[in-house]
Design an enzyme around this catalytic site. Structure first.
Site, short mmCIF file in Angstrom:
data_model
loop_
_atom_site.label_atom_id
_atom_site.label_comp_id
_atom_site.label_asym_id
_atom_site.label_seq_id
_atom_site.Cartn_x
_atom_site.Cartn_y
_atom_site.Cartn_z
N ASP A 32 0.90 -1.17 -0.02
CA ASP A 32 0.02 0.01 0.06
C ASP A 32 0.72 1.13 0.11
OD1 ASP A 32 -3.22 0.43 1.30
OD2 ASP A 32 -2.10 2.14 1.10
N LEU A 34 -0.05 4.20 0.88
CA LEU A 34 -0.69 4.81 2.26
C LEU A 34 -1.15 6.52 1.73
CD1 LEU A 34 1.61 3.94 5.03
CD2 LEU A 34 -0.38 2.92 4.30
N ASP A 51 4.27 1.63 -4.05
CA ASP A 51 2.96 1.79 -5.07
C ASP A 51 2.85 0.49 -5.92
OD1 ASP A 51 1.84 4.35 -6.18
OD2 ASP A 51 1.91 2.82 -7.70
N ILE A 52 1.76 0.32 -6.13
CA ILE A 52 1.25 -0.92 -7.18
C ILE A 52 2.16 -0.83 -8.44
CG2 ILE A 52 -0.80 -1.66 -6.10
CD1 ILE A 52 -2.39 -0.28 -8.41
N TYR A 141 -14.26 6.54 -13.13
CA TYR A 141 -14.20 5.62 -11.84
C TYR A 141 -14.52 4.13 -12.56
CZ TYR A 141 -14.85 2.51 -7.80
OH TYR A 141 -14.85 1.45 -7.01
N HIS A 189 -20.04 8.72 1.97
CA HIS A 189 -21.02 7.53 2.06
C HIS A 189 -21.92 7.64 2.99
CE1 HIS A 189 -17.49 5.55 -0.12
NE2 HIS A 189 -18.40 5.51 -1.09
N PHE A 208 -29.82 13.46 -0.60
CA PHE A 208 -29.99 13.98 -1.96
C PHE A 208 -31.07 13.48 -2.78
CE2 PHE A 208 -25.03 13.43 -0.78
CZ PHE A 208 -24.99 14.76 -0.46
N ASP A 285 -26.27 10.21 -9.59
CA ASP A 285 -26.86 9.25 -8.91
C ASP A 285 -27.91 8.52 -9.59
OD1 ASP A 285 -25.41 9.11 -6.66
OD2 ASP A 285 -26.66 10.64 -5.33
N1 UDP Z 1 -26.66 9.79 0.10
C1 UDP Z 1 -27.26 10.90 0.67
N2 UDP Z 1 -26.46 11.74 1.76
C2 UDP Z 1 -25.22 11.26 1.76
C3 UDP Z 1 -24.75 10.16 1.18
C4 UDP Z 1 -25.35 9.58 0.31
O1 UDP Z 1 -28.49 11.05 0.57
O2 UDP Z 1 -24.67 12.22 2.57
C5 UDP Z 1 -27.40 9.09 -0.95
C6 UDP Z 1 -26.89 8.86 -2.31
O3 UDP Z 1 -27.26 9.95 -3.09
C7 UDP Z 1 -27.15 7.48 -2.64
C8 UDP Z 1 -27.25 6.70 -1.37
O4 UDP Z 1 -27.00 7.37 -0.66
O5 UDP Z 1 -28.34 7.58 -3.29
C9 UDP Z 1 -25.68 5.94 -1.46
O6 UDP Z 1 -24.45 6.78 -1.64
P1 UDP Z 1 -23.05 6.48 -1.24
O7 UDP Z 1 -22.32 7.72 -1.65
O8 UDP Z 1 -23.09 5.93 -0.01
O9 UDP Z 1 -22.75 5.46 -2.16
P2 UDP Z 1 -22.91 5.31 -3.85
O10 UDP Z 1 -24.30 4.51 -4.19
O11 UDP Z 1 -22.89 6.68 -4.47
O12 UDP Z 1 -21.76 4.38 -4.35
#
Ligand code: UDP
Length: 325
Positions: A32, A34, A51-52, A141, A189, A208, A285
């Site tokens: 890793d 880091l 690094d990888i 990504y 997340h 969101f 999203d």
């Molecule tokens: N989400 C949210 N508020 C936050 C973070 C995420 O409403 O602070 C919602 C986001 O719009 C998605 C779901 O939660 O619908 C999961 O988002 P996350 O970022 O955890 O993972 P992703 O699905 O983007 O990989």
């Protein structure tokens, strides 16, 4: 004791994989750089800070630890950042993986378990997404992870190793012992932000969007406990060692949860009302992403057992409490 190279073993899923590998009788050797990983999350085997893409170092540790099997988690993994810095994602994820595989296969790699993502499906529609759903990423990504899967499809047979790509839906949760957990900076997340908000350790949660075409209007995702995920990696390894074919597998539960349902779980699990407000949609999203996990279940008998929302939330709360102490 067999050593397994764990590229990205200082990160979120990688560190949980190291703990599970050690429990299964392997020595996890973490590689890793880091940049996003944490040295103090490497507790179950040696850490090589490199690094990888550092071919010389990777070859040296492959020889030193007689590596024939690797798990590869090392990647940049923020969707938003990938849109603003796509070159960084191609460099780290695609070029880095090519170098890693070049070095390991020169030293006799036989099996590789690769950490992939549901982001390869983009905004795929449908109740459940199976592996034959067309892969059409909508951000760099997902593109870089898909590019790696496709490269492995050619390089594996040419260099004589088998591989599988595990496409995670929403990795969540933390080690039930509170030793390791999710520590992204910034944390984007849902579940860690929700837990911190509920425990008063962070700002109120922003939801969101509540105008999606879903039953309650909030986005639906398939959350999988990180301990269930790493269990799948060990089963995938056994399956490859037994001669299983190289291919991608979804890792999800097959059950969708809306953001509002996860908030309700936090209220049940933590006994407090999570502070939240509904704000506008977050760009990129998709309304609903839920796995069809039948292939992993049939091939290597994987069944997630800890991925219900109350267990997920409680495990994150336990980790947050342990790290605050
Ligand atoms: N989400 C949210 N508020 C936050 C973070 C995420 O409403 O602070 C919602 C986001 O719009 C998605 C779901 O939660 O619908 C999961 O988002 P996350 O970022 O955890 O993972 P992703 O699905 O983007 O990989």
């Amino acid at each position: 004791m067999e050593s397994i190279l764990v590229a990205g073993g200082a990160g979120y899923v990688g560190s949980h994989a190291c703990k599970a590998l050690a429990a299964a009788g392997y020595r996890p050797v973490t590689l890793d750089n880091l940049v996003t990983g944490h040295a103090d999350a490497v507790k179950w085997g040696p850490l090589v800070e490199a690094d990888i893409a550092d071919v010389e170092t990777v070859r040296r540790i492959a020889r030193e630890y007689e590596i024939t099997t690797a798990m590869h988690f090392a990647a940049r993994s923020l969707v938003g950042e990938s849109v603003s810095k796509p070159d960084l994602y191609y460099e780290n994820n695609v070029v880095g993986t090519l170098r890693l595989v070049e070095a390991l296969s020169a030293e006799g790699l036989k099996h590789l378990v690769f950490s992939s993502t549901a982001a390869v499906y983009g905004a795929a529609e449908g109740e459940l997404i199976a592996e034959d759903t067309p892969a059409r990423p909508i951000n760099p990504y997902g593109e870089t992870k898909l590019a790696i899967e496709r490269a492995l499809g050619w390089i594996g047979p040419a260099k004589g190793f088998s591989w599988c790509a595990l496409r995670y839906f929403n990795a969540a949760g933390a080690d039930p012992d509170g030793e390791i957990g999710e520590r992204h900076d910034p944390e984007t997340h849902l579940i860690p932000n929700l837990v911190r908000a509920t425990l008063g350790a962070g700002p109120g949660l922003k939801v969101f969007g509540d105008d999606y075409p879903t039953p309650d209007g909030s986005c639906v995702r398939d959350y999988v406990h990180v301990v269930d995920l790493v269990e799948a990696h060990i089963k995938a390894l056994d399956w490859l060692k037994a001669g299983g074919a190289s291919r991608p597998f979804n890792l999800g539960t097959g059950k969708g949860l809306s953001v509002l349902e996860v908030i309700a779980a936090a209220e049940r699990a933590l006994g407090r009302r999570p502070p939240y407000e509904i704000v506008g949609r977050r760009a990129g999203d998709p309304p609903r992403l839920v796995a069809d996990p039948a292939a992993a279940m049939a091939a290597f008998g994987w069944t997630p057992t800890r991925s219900d929302p109350d267990t997920l939330v409680a495990s994150v709360a336990a980790f947050e409490a342990a790290s605050a102490a």
